[in-house]
Design an enzyme around this catalytic site. Structure first.
Site, PDB file in Angstrom:
ATOM      1  N   PHE A 143       6.741   7.053 -10.459  1.00  0.00           N
ATOM      2  CA  PHE A 143       7.538   6.783 -11.574  1.00  0.00           C
ATOM      3  C   PHE A 143       6.763   6.580 -12.236  1.00  0.00           C
ATOM      4  O   PHE A 143       5.471   6.120 -12.540  1.00  0.00           O
ATOM      5  CB  PHE A 143       7.907   5.851 -11.160  1.00  0.00           C
ATOM      6  CG  PHE A 143       9.038   4.977 -12.028  1.00  0.00           C
ATOM      7  CD1 PHE A 143      10.166   5.373 -12.053  1.00  0.00           C
ATOM      8  CD2 PHE A 143       8.800   3.973 -12.532  1.00  0.00           C
ATOM      9  CE1 PHE A 143      11.228   4.751 -13.225  1.00  0.00           C
ATOM     10  CE2 PHE A 143       9.629   3.866 -13.693  1.00  0.00           C
ATOM     11  CZ  PHE A 143      10.727   4.169 -13.860  1.00  0.00           C
ATOM     12  N   ASP A 228      -2.285   6.853 -13.835  1.00  0.00           N
ATOM     13  CA  ASP A 228      -0.985   5.381 -14.234  1.00  0.00           C
ATOM     14  C   ASP A 228      -0.611   3.955 -13.473  1.00  0.00           C
ATOM     15  O   ASP A 228      -0.315   4.099 -12.240  1.00  0.00           O
ATOM     16  CB  ASP A 228       0.727   6.036 -13.771  1.00  0.00           C
ATOM     17  CG  ASP A 228       1.639   5.255 -14.576  1.00  0.00           C
ATOM     18  OD1 ASP A 228       1.492   4.472 -14.131  1.00  0.00           O
ATOM     19  OD2 ASP A 228       3.078   5.552 -14.510  1.00  0.00           O
ATOM     20  N   LYS A 257       3.043  -3.021 -18.983  1.00  0.00           N
ATOM     21  CA  LYS A 257       2.950  -4.632 -17.868  1.00  0.00           C
ATOM     22  C   LYS A 257       2.112  -5.339 -18.394  1.00  0.00           C
ATOM     23  O   LYS A 257       2.743  -5.780 -19.387  1.00  0.00           O
ATOM     24  CB  LYS A 257       3.452  -4.324 -16.535  1.00  0.00           C
ATOM     25  CG  LYS A 257       4.940  -3.277 -16.284  1.00  0.00           C
ATOM     26  CD  LYS A 257       5.154  -2.995 -15.070  1.00  0.00           C
ATOM     27  CE  LYS A 257       6.168  -1.956 -14.485  1.00  0.00           C
ATOM     28  NZ  LYS A 257       7.946  -2.701 -14.502  1.00  0.00           N
TER      29      LYS A 257
HETATM   30  C1  PLP Z   1       4.041   2.651 -12.328  1.00  0.00           C
HETATM   31  C2  PLP Z   1       5.105   2.761 -13.717  1.00  0.00           C
HETATM   32  N1  PLP Z   1       4.655   4.155 -14.830  1.00  0.00           N
HETATM   33  C3  PLP Z   1       5.094   4.415 -15.634  1.00  0.00           C
HETATM   34  C4  PLP Z   1       6.303   2.728 -16.056  1.00  0.00           C
HETATM   35  C5  PLP Z   1       6.929   2.799 -17.108  1.00  0.00           C
HETATM   36  O1  PLP Z   1       7.318   1.292 -17.993  1.00  0.00           O
HETATM   37  P1  PLP Z   1       7.992   1.089 -18.923  1.00  0.00           P
HETATM   38  O2  PLP Z   1       9.273   0.794 -17.969  1.00  0.00           O
HETATM   39  O3  PLP Z   1       7.564  -0.270 -19.609  1.00  0.00           O
HETATM   40  O4  PLP Z   1       8.350   2.152 -19.882  1.00  0.00           O
HETATM   41  C6  PLP Z   1       6.139   1.594 -14.560  1.00  0.00           C
HETATM   42  C7  PLP Z   1       7.414   0.904 -14.903  1.00  0.00           C
HETATM   43  O5  PLP Z   1       8.172   0.003 -13.887  1.00  0.00           O
HETATM   44  C8  PLP Z   1       5.914   1.880 -13.901  1.00  0.00           C
HETATM   45  O6  PLP Z   1       6.013   1.216 -12.518  1.00  0.00           O
END
Ligand code: PLP
Length: 401
Positions: A143, A228, A257
């Site tokens: 994700f 990520d 986050k």
């Molecule tokens: C691993 C990861 N990458 C990217 C995101 C996307 O972050 P945002 O919702 O702040 O755009 C998330 C959100 O849950 C995530 O868990």
């Protein structure tokens, strides 16, 4: 200023139905305030929070250090322009490069934005160094966000055809299958992108040998390894960054986050040799905005001062051990994760029911898919909070027998 009349929960819910665009089923309560490990709704009901705003509230709710930093910075300079340097931006970038293996930082407001930056940087690297290569290999179940490019990078089966056509240039391979990744590389590939613990995908970790293999593949072909850490970073897994568990260094790292403790903030970090953007390639109205930078400086400073990564490791071990005990009494299995990014499975189709029952009892836990519960509490959690949480969970699970 408009003085909003405080009405009962149901009135507010009716107003929400009228004016808030529907995107999610939300429970019939309205959250009003938070402090530390707890949230309160409009009726004064208290909730012990083991979701932490989806792994965001690293310092707990409404931490004083964040409120103070925001108040101070707001009175000095809220926003200048992304076209100017400002001191909090420089100080925060300097701090992040000191505590990570990276040299350069680009700031955003959300995780998706940081990942978009990483995707652009990988394509720029492909254009400059790899004869126009642009494809990125990503992992099934991963994700990376909700913009069109990060949705395309995500390996979420439900998103296969959502908002078609997808952004071109992403290939997905199964997690922990090095041969499949190797086989997916072509002369068009410029990067491999992954989470080290898939957060939204069910809390699945990559193995050491797999990540080591990916590092080798990237080195062999001059491709970027993009990690990520939007969810795993800033102490969540018991180390400041999850890559530290593995003894390898990525070329590009994204964080979000927990870095802002609730203030919208994210960053993409990279090595000096990938400082490739030219004016106009990348930017954004809010990149490096002083108020966000002051928030980040305060939150990360506090995380470091209180060694909350270490607390995540210790409390995570305690929580995991206690969940193992629960598994001998209740239909709980597959306890997994690192630090305070943990999950367990319940019988198929019952995760949402369990989370809803816990909510009624004043405990917030996160149903992930049909059968997984994820626990991502603030990193300030103590043994006492965990015991309180387990007492509620035991009560809820008792009615599941
Ligand atoms: C691993 C990861 N990458 C990217 C995101 C996307 O972050 P945002 O919702 O702040 O755009 C998330 C959100 O849950 C995530 O868990």
């Amino acid at each position: 200023m408009l003085q909003m009349e405080k009405t009962k929960t149901n009135d507010w819910l009716a107003k929400a139905e009228q004016s808030v665009l529907f995107t999610a089923n939300r429970p019939n309560m309205v959250i009003e305030r938070g402090e530390g490990m707890y949230l309160w709704d409009m009726e004064g009901k208290r909730y012990l929070d083991f979701v932490g705003g989806w792994a965001v509230a690293s310092l707990g709710h409404s931490p004083k250090v964040l409120a103070d930093a925001l108040t101070r910075q707001a009175a000095t300079l809220v926003h200048a322009s992304p076209g100017f340097h400002n001191q909090p931006m420089i100080a925060f970038a300097e701090l992040l490069t000191r505590i990570s293996c990276m040299d350069k930082v680009f700031f955003g407001s959300s995780g998706a934005e940081a990942n978009e930056s990483a995707i652009k940087l990988a394509r720029k690297h492909g254009a400059v160094h790899l004869d126009g290569a642009y494809e990125i290999i990503a992992i099934s179940g991963g994700f990376h966000g909700r913009t069109l490019a990060t949705m395309s990078a995500s390996g979420k089966p439900q998103w296969e055809s959502l908002f078609a056509p997808k952004v071109d240039g992403f290939k997905h391979v199964p997690i922990n299958d090095l041969d499949a990744c190797f086989a997916a590389v072509t002369n068009k590939t410029c990067a491999i992108m992954l989470e080290l613990v898939q957060g939204e995908g069910g809390v699945h970790s990559v193995s050491e040998s797999y990540l080591y293999g990916l590092r080798k593949i990237c080195d062999m072909y001059g491709m970027l390894l993009i990690v990520d850490e939007i969810q795993t970073g800033m102490g969540r897994t018991g180390k400041l960054f999850a890559y530290e568990h593995y003894g390898i260094e990525p070329d590009v790292l994204t964080v979000g986050k927990g870095i802002g403790g609730g203030f919208p903030l994210s960053a993409m970090l990279t090595k000096a040799k990938y400082d490739l953007f030219e004016p106009g390639d990348q930017g954004g109205t809010y990149t490096g905005a002083p108020l966000a930078m002051a928030a980040g400086l305060a939150v990360v400073g506090e995380l470091l001062d209180r060694n909350l990564a270490e607390n995540a490791d210790q409390q995570g071990r305690y929580l995991k051990g206690r969940l193992q005990l629960l598994a001998s009494r209740f239909p709980v299995s597959g306890i997994r994760g690192k630090g305070l990014l943990l999950a367990f499975d319940v019988p198929e189709g019952r995760a949402a029911e369990l989370a809803a029952a816990a909510l009624q009892e004043g405990l917030l836990i996160n149903a992930l898919g049909a059968s997984t519960i994820r626990l991502v509490p603030p990193l300030i959690v103590t043994k006492e909070h965990i015991d309180e949480m387990l007492a509620i969970l035991t009560r809820v699970l008792s009615s599941f027998k």
